[in-house]
Design an enzyme around this catalytic site. Structure first.
Site, mmCIF file in Angstrom:
data_model
loop_
_atom_site.group_PDB
_atom_site.id
_atom_site.type_symbol
_atom_site.label_atom_id
_atom_site.label_comp_id
_atom_site.label_asym_id
_atom_site.label_seq_id
_atom_site.Cartn_x
_atom_site.Cartn_y
_atom_site.Cartn_z
ATOM 1 N N LYS A 106 0.865 -1.185 0.000
ATOM 2 C CA LYS A 106 0.000 0.000 0.000
ATOM 3 C C LYS A 106 0.900 1.234 0.000
ATOM 4 C CE LYS A 106 -3.861 2.176 2.469
ATOM 5 N NZ LYS A 106 -3.254 3.522 2.624
ATOM 6 N N CYS A 154 2.437 -23.630 41.092
ATOM 7 C CA CYS A 154 1.487 -23.358 40.008
ATOM 8 C C CYS A 154 0.369 -22.454 40.516
ATOM 9 C CB CYS A 154 0.911 -24.669 39.485
ATOM 10 S SG CYS A 154 -0.410 -24.445 38.267
#
Length: 679
Positions: A167, A417
């Site tokens: 473009k 975790c």
């Protein structure tokens, strides 16, 4: 957000001094700044600059002031005096107007070039703007609209050829062979034919009359010969078009062929299918971005089927069959507030940095990915760190640079975790939760992944899966055993519950490839491509009997580390796999190479082949399947490993040139079919 001449805090009178010193403005050009402010903005230069510099946030502007600023900024840009970057205009101010009022008339009309001296005439063809996309999801939505239109017209969507081009960021114009017009408002433009009379040439030795295009200047030439006279290339282009008498540097640029008119029809391009466009999107965009030595501000994608173009038509603003992808390169410097861990479906614990709320690319950003905890540890990313981040269409931006790290004592590296509390273990740069059987995050993420890869089920996104997990569901076999009443019991409405059961039945009854089914289990290093490779050597139900040694020795493309990961992963899913396999999923088997010896005897066995262009005798998808059955590996892009490029109709120059450069054999569709005895 920068003013082209430098410091955005300069007083208004000094602003004009800087511009005039740079390019020796004519009286007309001096008046333009005043005219724009009076006619477009309706407020003082100081206010205009305050908004452009960020001193006044677009969030706090009235819609009227926001519109006035956009009009002023656009008019100055079109006239060659950009007030701020393209990214700031598109991603900050235009995005803010779109957020408030998606149907605002300003967003639905062609952004007009400023009125110039010269004859204003009706354009031979309407010159519209191009609709814009800032992320891949917007491109996907555009593709779905095209697919719908193709279905309504009875066209096979998979056979459509898409075209991508750079473009250009120049001065839009239309050349009808006799005259050259500016785009104007898209319907009427100004006659600037004298540009050709002054020696302006068409790019690549092209002829006149090739329609729409842009006047552009070579970037390197501008930097070396013109930057001392002009702030930017737009300013130079405006001078070339509007000045009655050209300055000597402009004349020299034309004579050197550095300034040219580039018709869109002559742009280098990429051509391929919708699937190729999605699979190679980043490579295609980056490749086209480098294809021309001129300023570009995006990549334009379009369909080339004229009949479908006509069906899709246009709005007042843009053609529906065309879209421009624009990358945002804005960067913001922010302070990290904290780093929060997130557990993925494979147990990897990823760090997400929470930062002070900052508007970037028109979005309010509060989180940025830090990739892995080794990066957090080694680069000092913790509370109080200063980072530079960018966002280019992604949901979560990325860290470009750590400006001010924090001490190791301030880092928060998790030991457990965040989802299940299990101990974490290092594996290279990453932290892993090894509790893959009962970690909530891994269970829910794995369920989502299963349905996403199957690709034939709706309704099992993150919120639905989370609700099911909270209702006590912990595995897929139990999910497939649920009835409508069970779904209602965990909080789904009657209609939604019925739909969920129907979708589960659909997933088993619709035909899918066996390699897709295997890939849905999410084994590390066993994506869809590797699943398909494996299943060309062994049947689906026998894949669990493969040893690491067999995979490395007998299957092309697998190394020891990958084979080890695959075998370990297959062992982990074996029980789950056979529980689901027993439910009777309708699977299309991958053709075995050894079946009938066809693959081993074929002239393309073991070759890597890329198909490009529109095929005549069969669809490209069918030819790819046939090639795989004959023992070939089908690639989507040209690499050093490619053995053969098979070309159909309307082949893009990019792939051809790359294949020729790499010395890859190029066969027409007819020659290929003769080679493998399909004719």
């Amino acid at each position: 957000m920068l003013f082209c001449a430098g410091n955005p805090w300069l007083p208004a009178f000094f602003l004009q001094f800087v511009i005039m010193k740079k390019i020796d403005l004519t009286e007309k050009q001096r008046d333009l700044l005043v005219d724009v402010l009076d006619a477009e903005a309706g407020f003082a230069e100081e206010k205009l600059l305050d908004i452009a510099s960020g001193a006044v946030s677009p969030l706090f502007l009235s819609e009227s002031d926001l519109l006035s600023f956009l009009q002023a900024a656009n008019a100055l840009y079109r006239a060659g005096y950009p007030l701020l970057s393209d990214e700031a205009y598109d991603f900050t101010f235009l995005t803010e107007l779109r957020r408030r009022n998606p149907q605002h008339p300003y967003l639905l009309q062609v952004e007009a070039e400023p009125v110039q001296q010269g004859k204003t005439v009706e354009l031979p063809m309407r010159m519209l703007s191009t609709d814009k996309a800032y992320d891949l999801e917007s491109i996907r939505r555009w593709g779905r609209r095209i697919e719908k239109a193709a279905q309504e017209k009875g066209i096979d969507f998979t056979s459509l050829v898409f075209r991508g081009t750079p473009k250009l960021d120049g001065f839009a114009a239309y050349d009808d062979g006799r005259r050259l017009y500016t785009r104007g408002d898209g319907k009427k433009g100004t006659d600037v034919s004298r540009a050709f009379a002054r020696g302006l040439q068409v790019s690549r030795g092209g002829s006149r009359g090739l329609g729409a295009g842009e006047i552009v200047v070579n970037k390197d030439y501008f930097t070396e010969h013109l930057a001392q006279f002009f702030d930017n290339s737009r300013n130079f282009q405006a001078s070339l078009i509007k000045e009655k008498t050209l300055a000597l540097p402009v004349v020299k640029a034309i004579e050197a062929g550095a300034a040219i008119f580039f018709p869109f029809s002559m742009l280098p391009d990429w051509r391929g299918s919708w699937l190729e466009l999605l699979q190679e999107f980043e490579e295609i965009v980056e490749g086209l971005w480098q294809k021309v030595p001129y300023e570009i501000d995006g990549v334009v994608f379009e369909i080339i089927d004229e009949g479908l173009r006509e069906v899709m038509g246009a709005t007042r603003h843009h053609h529906r069959w065309q879209i421009a992808f624009k990358k945002n390169t804005e960067i913001a410097e922010v302070t990290v507030l904290r780093v929060r861990p997130q557990t993925s479906r494979l147990g990897r614990v990823n760090p997400v940095a929470e930062v002070e709320p900052t508007r970037l690319s028109g979005a309010l950003i509060q989180r940025v990915t830090a990739h892995h905890y080794a990066m957090v540890r080694d680069r000092g990313i913790g509370p109080g760190a200063r980072i530079r981040m960018s966002r280019s269409g992604e949901v979560i931006p990325k860290i470009e640079e750590v400006v001010k790290p924090v001490a190791a004592a301030q880092l928060d590296i998790p030991a457990h975790c965040p989802s299940c509390g299990s101990d974490l273990a290092w594996d290279g740069d990453y932290l892993f939760c090894l509790n893959n059987m009962s970690c909530p995050a891994q269970i829910t993420n794995s369920m989502e992944h299963f349905f996403k890869i199957l690709g034939n089920v709706d309704g099992f996104g993150p919120s639905s899966v989370q609700r099911l997990y909270e209702g006590g569901l912990v595995d897929l076999p139990a999910l497939y055993a649920m009835e409508s009443a069970d779904f209602e019991q965990v909080g789904f409405g009657p209609k939604q519950a019925t739909n969920m059961v129907e979708q589960l039945n659909r997933s088993r009854e619709e035909l899918i490839e066996d390699w897709r089914f295997l890939a849905a289990f999410g084994v590390h290093r066993l994506g869809m491509g590797n699943c398909e490779k494996l299943l060309r050597y062994v049947r689906l139900e026998d894949v669990f009997n493969l040893s690491e040694e067999q995979i490395v020795a007998e299957i092309k493309g697998f190394q020891e580390k990958t084979a080890h990961s695959i075998c370990a992963g297959l062992a982990g899913i074996k029980d789950l796999f056979f529980q689901l396999f027993a439910l009777g999923f309708k699977l299309e088997p991958t053709p075995l190479l050894a079946e009938g010896g066809q693959g081993e005897k074929s002239p393309i066995s073991g070759k890597t082949i890329v198909f490009t262009g529109a095929m005549l005798a069969a669809s490209r998808g069918d030819m790819e399947k046939q090639a795989k059955a004959l023992g070939a590996t089908v690639g989507k892009s040209i690499t050093g490993k490619t053995d053969m490029l098979v070309t159909g109709q309307r082949v893009g120059a990019t792939k051809m040139a790359k294949a020729e450069t790499l010395g890859i054999a190029i066969l027409s569709e007819e020659a290929y079919r003769q080679l493998v005895s399909l004719d």
